[in-house]
Design an enzyme around this catalytic site. Sequence first.
Site, short mmCIF file in Angstrom:
data_model
loop_
_atom_site.label_atom_id
_atom_site.label_comp_id
_atom_site.label_asym_id
_atom_site.label_seq_id
_atom_site.Cartn_x
_atom_site.Cartn_y
_atom_site.Cartn_z
N PHE A 1 0.81 -1.23 0.00
CA PHE A 1 0.00 0.00 0.00
C PHE A 1 0.85 1.28 0.00
N GLY B 1 4.17 1.64 0.06
CA GLY B 1 5.32 1.54 -0.84
C GLY B 1 4.95 1.90 -2.27
N LEU C 1 5.87 -10.15 -2.81
CA LEU C 1 4.47 -10.34 -3.23
C LEU C 1 3.75 -11.34 -2.31
N THR C 2 3.65 -10.98 -1.06
CA THR C 2 2.79 -11.71 -0.13
C THR C 2 1.35 -11.39 -0.50
N THR D 1 6.62 3.08 12.60
CA THR D 1 5.21 3.33 12.93
C THR D 1 5.05 3.95 14.32
N ASP D 2 3.97 4.69 14.50
CA ASP D 2 3.68 5.24 15.84
C ASP D 2 3.38 4.14 16.86
N GLU D 3 3.10 2.91 16.37
CA GLU D 3 2.76 1.82 17.30
C GLU D 3 3.93 1.42 18.18
N TYR E 1 3.11 -7.31 16.25
CA TYR E 1 3.46 -6.43 15.13
C TYR E 1 4.31 -5.26 15.60
N LYS F 1 8.31 -4.22 14.77
CA LYS F 1 8.72 -2.94 14.18
C LYS F 1 9.71 -2.19 15.10
N ASN G 1 -1.59 6.06 11.23
CA ASN G 1 -2.43 5.20 10.37
C ASN G 1 -2.63 5.80 8.99
N ASN H 1 -12.48 6.15 16.41
CA ASN H 1 -12.91 5.23 15.35
C ASN H 1 -14.38 5.44 14.97
P1 NAD Z 1 1.39 -3.64 3.18
O1 NAD Z 1 1.06 -4.82 4.02
O2 NAD Z 1 0.34 -3.04 2.31
O3 NAD Z 1 2.62 -3.99 2.22
C1 NAD Z 1 3.75 -4.67 2.66
C2 NAD Z 1 4.55 -5.05 1.43
O4 NAD Z 1 5.76 -5.71 1.87
C3 NAD Z 1 3.83 -6.02 0.50
O5 NAD Z 1 3.98 -5.62 -0.84
C4 NAD Z 1 4.52 -7.35 0.75
O6 NAD Z 1 4.50 -8.21 -0.38
C5 NAD Z 1 5.93 -6.89 1.08
N1 NAD Z 1 6.67 -7.86 1.90
C6 NAD Z 1 6.27 -8.46 3.06
N2 NAD Z 1 7.22 -9.28 3.51
C7 NAD Z 1 8.27 -9.18 2.65
C8 NAD Z 1 9.55 -9.76 2.59
N3 NAD Z 1 9.95 -10.66 3.50
N4 NAD Z 1 10.37 -9.42 1.58
C9 NAD Z 1 9.98 -8.54 0.62
N5 NAD Z 1 8.76 -7.96 0.62
C10 NAD Z 1 7.92 -8.27 1.62
O7 NAD Z 1 2.00 -2.58 4.16
P2 NAD Z 1 1.84 -0.99 4.27
O8 NAD Z 1 0.63 -0.69 5.02
O9 NAD Z 1 2.06 -0.40 2.94
O10 NAD Z 1 3.06 -0.65 5.22
C11 NAD Z 1 4.37 -0.42 4.68
C12 NAD Z 1 5.32 -0.10 5.79
O11 NAD Z 1 4.88 1.05 6.49
C13 NAD Z 1 5.45 -1.20 6.83
O12 NAD Z 1 6.80 -1.28 7.23
C14 NAD Z 1 4.57 -0.73 7.97
O13 NAD Z 1 5.01 -1.24 9.19
C15 NAD Z 1 4.76 0.76 7.88
N6 NAD Z 1 3.65 1.58 8.36
C16 NAD Z 1 2.38 1.34 7.94
C17 NAD Z 1 1.35 2.18 8.35
C18 NAD Z 1 -0.07 1.97 7.90
O14 NAD Z 1 -0.95 2.63 8.41
N7 NAD Z 1 -0.34 1.11 6.93
C19 NAD Z 1 1.63 3.26 9.19
C20 NAD Z 1 2.95 3.47 9.61
C21 NAD Z 1 3.96 2.63 9.17
O1 DAU Z 2 -0.62 3.36 13.60
C1 DAU Z 2 0.07 2.88 12.48
C2 DAU Z 2 -0.38 1.49 12.21
O2 DAU Z 2 -1.70 1.59 11.71
C3 DAU Z 2 0.50 0.72 11.24
O3 DAU Z 2 1.79 0.58 11.77
C4 DAU Z 2 -0.10 -0.66 10.94
O4 DAU Z 2 0.66 -1.33 9.94
C5 DAU Z 2 -1.51 -0.46 10.44
O5 DAU Z 2 -2.11 -1.73 10.26
C6 DAU Z 2 -2.33 0.37 11.42
O6 DAU Z 2 -2.55 -0.36 12.65
P1 DAU Z 2 -3.96 -0.32 13.41
O7 DAU Z 2 -4.09 -1.53 14.23
O8 DAU Z 2 -4.18 0.99 14.06
O9 DAU Z 2 -4.92 -0.36 12.12
P2 DAU Z 2 -6.28 -1.14 11.82
O10 DAU Z 2 -6.77 -0.63 10.52
O11 DAU Z 2 -6.15 -2.61 11.98
O12 DAU Z 2 -7.22 -0.62 12.98
C7 DAU Z 2 -7.47 0.76 13.16
C8 DAU Z 2 -8.41 0.92 14.34
O13 DAU Z 2 -9.68 0.33 14.00
C9 DAU Z 2 -7.95 0.21 15.58
O14 DAU Z 2 -8.34 0.98 16.72
C10 DAU Z 2 -8.70 -1.11 15.56
C11 DAU Z 2 -10.02 -0.73 14.91
N1 DAU Z 2 -10.66 -1.80 14.12
C12 DAU Z 2 -9.91 -2.44 13.19
C13 DAU Z 2 -10.44 -3.45 12.43
C14 DAU Z 2 -9.62 -4.17 11.40
C15 DAU Z 2 -11.99 -2.12 14.32
O15 DAU Z 2 -12.67 -1.51 15.15
N2 DAU Z 2 -12.53 -3.11 13.57
C16 DAU Z 2 -11.82 -3.80 12.64
O16 DAU Z 2 -12.38 -4.71 11.98
#
Ligand code: NAD
Ligand code: DAU
Length: 340
Positions: free
Chosen positions: A12, A14, A36-37, A126-128, A151, A155, A180, A250
Site C-alpha cells: 500500500f 510503498g 508479493l505476499t 510506525t507510531d505503534e 506487530y 517494528k 495510520n 474510530n
Molecule cells: P502492506 O502490508 O500493504 O505492504 C507490505 C509489502 O511488503 C507487500 O507488498 C509485501 O509483499 C511486502 N513484503 C512483506 N514481507 C516481505 C519480505 N519478506 N520481503 C519482501 N517484501 C515483503 O504494508 P503498508 O501498510 O504499505 O506498510 C508499509 C510499511 O509502512 C510497513 O513497514 C509498515 O510497518 C509501515 N507503516 C504502515 C502504516 C499503515 O498505516 N499502513 C503506518 C505506519 C507505518
Molecule cells: O498506527 C500505524 C499502524 O496503523 C501501522 O503501523 C499498521 O501497519 C496499520 O495496520 C495500522 O494499525 P492499526 O491496528 O491501528 O490499524 P487497523 O486498521 O487494523 O485498525 C485501526 C483501528 O480500528 C484500531 O483501533 C482497531 C479498529 N478496528 C480495526 C479493524 C480491522 C476495528 O474496530 N474493527 C476492525 O475490523
Amino acid sequence: MKNIMVTGGAGFIGSNFVLYMLDKHPDYNIVVYDKLTYAGNLDNLLAVSDEPSYRFVKGDICDRLTVEETIKKYDIDTIVNFAAETHVDRSIMNPDAFIQTSVYGTYVLLEAARKLRLERYHQISTDEVYGHIPAGQSSVEGDKVEPRSPYAASKASADLMVNAYHITYGLPVTITRGSNNIGPFQYPEKVVPLFTTNAIDSKPLPVYGDGRQMREYQYVVDHCEAIDLVLHKGAIGEIYNVGTGEEMENLTMVEVLLDTLGKSRGLIRHVADRPGHDRRYSLNIGKIRALGWQPRHTPAEAVAKTAVWYRDNEWWWRKVRNRDFDAYYEKQYGERLKGK
Ligand code: NAD
Ligand code: DAU
C-alpha cells in the site's frame, strides 16, 4: 541519491511512494523489491509498469544473496524499507512472519547496506512502537519504545537494529514513524478499506469494543511527501514522527465514511475487542514540521477521500477480496459477528 531500492514497494504505502517519487523526481531510477505476499499487488504499480526508470524484482528481504545481487545489478545507492507484515490482528493470530521479515529481514538489508557502502538506509516505522499513549500526552522521537502487540514489537526491534547499525558502523540511516495511513491501494483487512468495501456491499461494520479508540488517520500521499523530505533534508541518525497533529475516534471515522457513501449508521456492529488493543496513539510532529513539512489533509478529509476512491475503483478491490480474503474474514470475524 539516484538509484533507489524500495523494498515492499508493491504494498500500500510503498506503491504510493513509488508513484509519488517517479512523478516528483523523473531523473531517479526505482527498483521495487517485493516478495508479493497476500498484501503485495502489482496492480498498484500499473501506471508506471512501462516506465524505463522503474523495475520490479520479486524477492524476499530475508534472502541475502538476491538482495545483494539486486543492489549490485542496479547500482543501488539508497534503500527505503517498507517491507513488513503489517496487520496487527494477523500478528495476534500468528506472529512468525512478522518476526522473520521485520527482525531478520531488516538485519539482512542493513548488512547489505553496510557491506556495499550505500549512501542511505531509510526505515519506515510506525507510531505503534510507542505503545498506548494516555490522554493529554503525545510521543516525541526520543521517547522509549513500549510496543504492545507482536506487530509493534517486530517494528520496534527493527528500529533498534537500524539505530545500532548507525552507532556501531556509522551506517547513514534515517527513520520515519508514521501514523495510520489510508488512501488508494490499501488491502481491505485494515479498518478504513474494510469498512468502506463492506459498506458499499451493505455488510455490517465490525467495530471493536466501544469504538472510542483514537487514531491519526493520515492521507498516504502526505506520508510519502514526508519520507521524500527526510531523504533529502533529514539529519543522519535521526527519527522523524509523521502524523496529522489531529486524532479521531474510530466511531467518528465510521460516521464520516458512512456519510460520504450515503450509507446507514445501522451497519455499525460492536463486536469483541482486539486483545491488547492500544486505545490511543498521538504523535508530536514538531520535528518534521521544522524541516518544512505539514499535513495537507485532516483525518476527516483523508477518510472521505479514501471512501470515494474505493467507491470509484471496484476493479481494484473486488479482485483482492477473493477466496483467501474470505477465509481470513471468516476466521477473524465469523464468531465475533455472531456475538461470541
Ligand atoms: P502492506 O502490508 O500493504 O505492504 C507490505 C509489502 O511488503 C507487500 O507488498 C509485501 O509483499 C511486502 N513484503 C512483506 N514481507 C516481505 C519480505 N519478506 N520481503 C519482501 N517484501 C515483503 O504494508 P503498508 O501498510 O504499505 O506498510 C508499509 C510499511 O509502512 C510497513 O513497514 C509498515 O510497518 C509501515 N507503516 C504502515 C502504516 C499503515 O498505516 N499502513 C503506518 C505506519 C507505518
Ligand atoms: O498506527 C500505524 C499502524 O496503523 C501501522 O503501523 C499498521 O501497519 C496499520 O495496520 C495500522 O494499525 P492499526 O491496528 O491501528 O490499524 P487497523 O486498521 O487494523 O485498525 C485501526 C483501528 O480500528 C484500531 O483501533 C482497531 C479498529 N478496528 C480495526 C479493524 C480491522 C476495528 O474496530 N474493527 C476492525 O475490523
